[in-house]
Design an enzyme around this catalytic site. Structure first.
Site, PDB file in Angstrom:
ATOM      1  CG  ASP A 103     -24.344  17.701  -0.283  1.00 49.31           C
ATOM      2  OD1 ASP A 103     -25.196  18.489   0.183  1.00 49.31           O
ATOM      3  OD2 ASP A 103     -23.679  17.953  -1.301  1.00 49.31           O
ATOM      4  CB  ILE A 104     -29.016  15.507   3.831  1.00 53.17           C
ATOM      5  CG1 ILE A 104     -28.853  16.456   5.014  1.00 53.17           C
ATOM      6  CG2 ILE A 104     -28.216  14.223   4.069  1.00 53.17           C
ATOM      7  CD1 ILE A 104     -29.412  15.933   6.334  1.00 53.17           C
ATOM      8  CE  LYS A 105     -26.783  21.184  -1.827  1.00 53.74           C
ATOM      9  NZ  LYS A 105     -25.956  19.968  -2.001  1.00 53.74           N
ATOM     10  NE  ARG A 106     -33.439  15.111   4.253  1.00 55.12           N
ATOM     11  CZ  ARG A 106     -32.952  14.395   3.239  1.00 55.12           C
ATOM     12  NH1 ARG A 106     -32.436  15.022   2.198  1.00 55.12           N
ATOM     13  NH2 ARG A 106     -32.983  13.085   3.251  1.00 55.12           N
ATOM     14  CB  THR A 139     -25.427  20.422   3.316  1.00 57.29           C
ATOM     15  OG1 THR A 139     -26.089  19.323   2.673  1.00 57.29           O
ATOM     16  CG2 THR A 139     -23.928  20.290   3.103  1.00 57.29           C
TER      17      THR A 139
END
Length: 300
Positions: A103-106, A139
């Protein structure tokens, strides 16, 4: 990887993922005392206790839950020692045969997006390749358009991995942006149409794309609408449990065969020991019982 995920969910009859989002406040007293005595009150101690805590959770759920989702920010907070715990947690989950969603939401463009895509593509140095992160999925944020997405699509196709694109998130204030209506469509519906289009570049063999969508459990009607709009898009569904989502709310998120989603619970499982005195500090035992209850709740 989308086919692998679907098969693993089918084999376990359990469309759930456990979010490994530890905090210092969540740690059992005995574990904090052990690591502070050993290392001092510093980031090294926190990293070590996070790793030990996560291993306890993984050991307790590996045979009943198909995937884990570590949230990178919880580890980045503690610098290199935290990131070491993040990487070692992923490696341990890999060893146990679990699927890992980073879950890194880059979200960025051009060479920066390509660099972030190394989370799933790996890194090459003078002809030598290194899979440094070992995540199966990550993500990503779509709000820079295809320039920020294409490097991830290319990486997914090259390495048979996947991404979940933020479409309708579970937090209450998501409506401030995602529900704005432009040309008779909400922003989240516009993003959904783009994700559907992007996904055609990266289809698996079982009817779903490697380009998935994040759709919050706290938005029942929107989730049902998005399932109708995106029949071949696999959903990562946060917001179950601690944020208020229930199994009954999610029936319309799944397809007619009961597929199409993996539902996340973080605090509701990893901090379950804090909610019932019968567990004491038996983190793993409480997590397993909570995971079993969640599975039952999703069997609509």
């Amino acid at each position: 990887m989308i086919d692998t995920l679907l098969r693993k969910i089918d084999a376990m009859k359990n469309p759930t993922v456990v979010g490994l989002d530890p905090t210092l406040e969540m740690m059992p007293a005995h574990l904090k005392a052990e690591m502070f005595e050993k290392c001092g009150k510093n980031p090294e101690a926190v990293g070590k206790m996070f790793l030990k805590f996560n291993k306890d959770i993984i050991d307790s759920i590996e045979d009943i839950v198909p995937a884990v989702k570590p949230q990178i920010a919880m580890y980045e907070k503690y610098g290199l020692e935290g990131m070491k715990a993040y990487l070692e947690t992923i490696e341990y989950a890999n060893q146990k045969g679990m699927i890992v969603i980073g879950d890194i939401k880059r979200g960025d463009i051009s060479s920066t997006a390509a660099a972030y895509a190394a989370h799933i593509e790996g890194t090459e140095i003078e002809g030598e390749s290194f899979d440094l992160w070992k995540e199966d999925w990550v993500t990503i944020n779509p709000y820079l358009g295809i320039d920020g997405i294409q490097p991830f699509i290319d990486a997914c196709n090259k390495k048979d991995r996947g991404v979940f694109v933020l479409v309708k998130t579970s937090n209450p204030s998501s409506s401030q942006l995602q529900d704005i209506v432009v040309n008779n469509k909400t922003i989240y519906e516009t993003v959904a149409e783009l994700v559907k289009e992007w996904g055609t570049q990266s289809m698996g063999t079982m009817g779903y794309s490697r380009i998935g969508a994040v759709v919050g459990a706290t938005h029942k009607e929107q989730g049902e609408k998005l399932r109708a709009m995106m029949p071949h898009t696999f959903f990562l569904v946060p917001g179950y449990g601690a944020q208020g989502g229930t199994g009954a709310d999610l029936k319309g998120f799944f397809d007619k065969d009961g597929r199409g989603c993996i539902v996340n619970s973080s605090r509701g499982i990893i901090a379950a020991y804090k909610k019932n005195d019968k567990y004491g500090e038996k983190v793993g035992e409480a997590a397993r019982d909570a995971a079993i209850s969640m599975k039952a709740d999703l069997q609509y």
